[in-house]
Design a protein around this motif. Structure first.
Motif, short mmCIF file in Angstrom:
data_model
loop_
_atom_site.label_atom_id
_atom_site.label_comp_id
_atom_site.label_asym_id
_atom_site.label_seq_id
_atom_site.Cartn_x
_atom_site.Cartn_y
_atom_site.Cartn_z
N SER A 124 -4.16 -4.84 -11.25
CA SER A 124 -5.35 -5.26 -10.51
C SER A 124 -6.03 -4.06 -9.85
O SER A 124 -7.25 -3.94 -9.87
N ASN A 125 -5.23 -3.19 -9.26
CA ASN A 125 -5.80 -1.99 -8.63
C ASN A 125 -6.46 -1.08 -9.66
O ASN A 125 -7.54 -0.54 -9.42
N LEU A 126 -5.81 -0.91 -10.80
CA LEU A 126 -6.40 -0.07 -11.85
C LEU A 126 -7.74 -0.63 -12.31
O LEU A 126 -8.70 0.11 -12.52
N PHE A 127 -7.80 -1.94 -12.48
CA PHE A 127 -9.04 -2.59 -12.90
C PHE A 127 -10.13 -2.45 -11.83
O PHE A 127 -11.30 -2.26 -12.14
N SER A 128 -9.74 -2.54 -10.56
CA SER A 128 -10.70 -2.50 -9.45
C SER A 128 -11.28 -1.11 -9.22
O SER A 128 -12.25 -0.96 -8.48
N ARG A 129 -10.71 -0.09 -9.86
CA ARG A 129 -11.24 1.27 -9.68
C ARG A 129 -12.71 1.39 -10.05
O ARG A 129 -13.41 2.23 -9.50
N GLN A 130 -13.17 0.57 -10.98
CA GLN A 130 -14.56 0.68 -11.40
C GLN A 130 -15.52 0.34 -10.27
O GLN A 130 -16.65 0.80 -10.26
N TRP A 131 -15.09 -0.46 -9.30
CA TRP A 131 -15.94 -0.81 -8.16
C TRP A 131 -15.54 -0.05 -6.89
O TRP A 131 -16.36 0.13 -6.01
N ASP A 132 -14.28 0.31 -6.82
CA ASP A 132 -13.76 0.95 -5.62
C ASP A 132 -12.84 2.10 -6.01
O ASP A 132 -11.65 1.90 -6.24
N PRO A 133 -13.36 3.32 -6.10
CA PRO A 133 -12.55 4.44 -6.56
C PRO A 133 -11.37 4.79 -5.64
O PRO A 133 -10.46 5.48 -6.05
N ARG A 134 -11.36 4.27 -4.42
CA ARG A 134 -10.27 4.58 -3.49
C ARG A 134 -9.22 3.47 -3.40
O ARG A 134 -8.33 3.53 -2.57
N VAL A 135 -9.31 2.47 -4.27
CA VAL A 135 -8.39 1.34 -4.20
C VAL A 135 -6.93 1.77 -4.34
O VAL A 135 -6.04 1.20 -3.72
N MET A 136 -6.66 2.80 -5.12
CA MET A 136 -5.29 3.26 -5.32
C MET A 136 -4.72 4.00 -4.11
O MET A 136 -3.54 4.27 -4.06
N GLU A 137 -5.56 4.29 -3.13
CA GLU A 137 -5.12 4.99 -1.93
C GLU A 137 -4.72 4.03 -0.82
O GLU A 137 -4.33 4.45 0.26
N ARG A 138 -4.83 2.72 -1.09
CA ARG A 138 -4.46 1.70 -0.11
C ARG A 138 -3.16 1.02 -0.53
O ARG A 138 -2.69 1.19 -1.65
N ASP A 139 -2.63 0.20 0.36
CA ASP A 139 -1.39 -0.52 0.06
C ASP A 139 -1.51 -1.31 -1.23
O ASP A 139 -2.55 -1.89 -1.53
N THR A 140 -0.43 -1.34 -1.98
CA THR A 140 -0.36 -2.09 -3.23
C THR A 140 -0.08 -3.56 -2.91
O THR A 140 0.78 -3.87 -2.09
N SER A 141 -0.80 -4.45 -3.56
CA SER A 141 -0.61 -5.88 -3.34
C SER A 141 0.80 -6.32 -3.72
O SER A 141 1.37 -5.82 -4.70
N ASN A 142 1.34 -7.24 -2.94
CA ASN A 142 2.63 -7.84 -3.24
C ASN A 142 3.78 -6.83 -3.36
O ASN A 142 4.69 -7.00 -4.16
N LEU A 143 3.71 -5.78 -2.56
CA LEU A 143 4.79 -4.79 -2.58
C LEU A 143 4.94 -4.24 -1.17
O LEU A 143 3.98 -3.76 -0.57
N HIS A 144 6.16 -4.33 -0.65
CA HIS A 144 6.45 -3.84 0.69
C HIS A 144 7.77 -3.09 0.72
O HIS A 144 8.60 -3.29 -0.16
N ARG A 145 7.93 -2.27 1.72
CA ARG A 145 9.15 -1.47 1.87
C ARG A 145 9.83 -1.86 3.17
O ARG A 145 9.18 -2.01 4.20
N SER A 146 11.16 -1.99 3.11
CA SER A 146 11.92 -2.32 4.32
C SER A 146 12.13 -1.05 5.14
O SER A 146 11.99 0.06 4.63
N PRO A 147 12.49 -1.21 6.42
CA PRO A 147 12.71 -0.03 7.26
C PRO A 147 13.76 0.92 6.68
O PRO A 147 13.70 2.12 6.88
N GLY A 148 14.72 0.38 5.92
CA GLY A 148 15.75 1.23 5.31
C GLY A 148 15.29 1.91 4.05
O GLY A 148 16.03 2.67 3.44
#
Length: 116
Positions: free
Chosen positions: A90-114
């Motif tokens: 989705s982010n790769l596809f959205s680059r055509q409208w928003d070239p900075r989309v890859m510099e923001r948090d990735t959808s449906n992906l999170h990191r735990s404190p560890g």
């Protein structure tokens, strides 16, 4: 969910109130607090880059960075096999409208404190 089952007796009224179907399949997932967003690693978000980095791309990386890239390759393959297109694709596809989309948090992906 077997609404008459012993394991559900404590929440039987809640199940009825929620109008769950009898014998519906449910997933019980442990809650993990304090999750943070994850940004696509730099080698994967540069314009014109491939998903398999060249040797010279890896030589200057730390072991932790290479391990993270390895995890991302697993994630890309998993998303492909499960037809999950709302994360990296989705982010790769959205680059055509928003070239900075890859510099923001990735959808449906999170990191735990560890870190996991």
């Amino acid at each position: 969910v077997n609404p008459g089952g012993e394991q559900w007796s404590g929440v039987e009224e809640d199940i009825v109130d929620l109008h769950w179907s009898d014998y519906a399949v449910v997933s019980l997932t442990e809650w993990v607090s304090n999750l943070t967003g994850v940004i696509t690693p730099t080698p994967l978000r540069q314009e014109g880059r491939r998903l398999h980095p060249r040797r010279e791309d890896l030589e200057s990386r730390t072991v932790a960075e290479v391990l993270e890239l390895m995890q991302w390759t697993d994630l890309v393959l998993f998303d492909f096999l499960t037809a999950n297109f709302d994360r990296l694709v989705s982010n790769l596809f959205s680059r055509q409208w928003d070239p900075r989309v890859m510099e923001r948090d990735t959808s449906n992906l999170h990191r735990s404190p560890g870190g996991g």
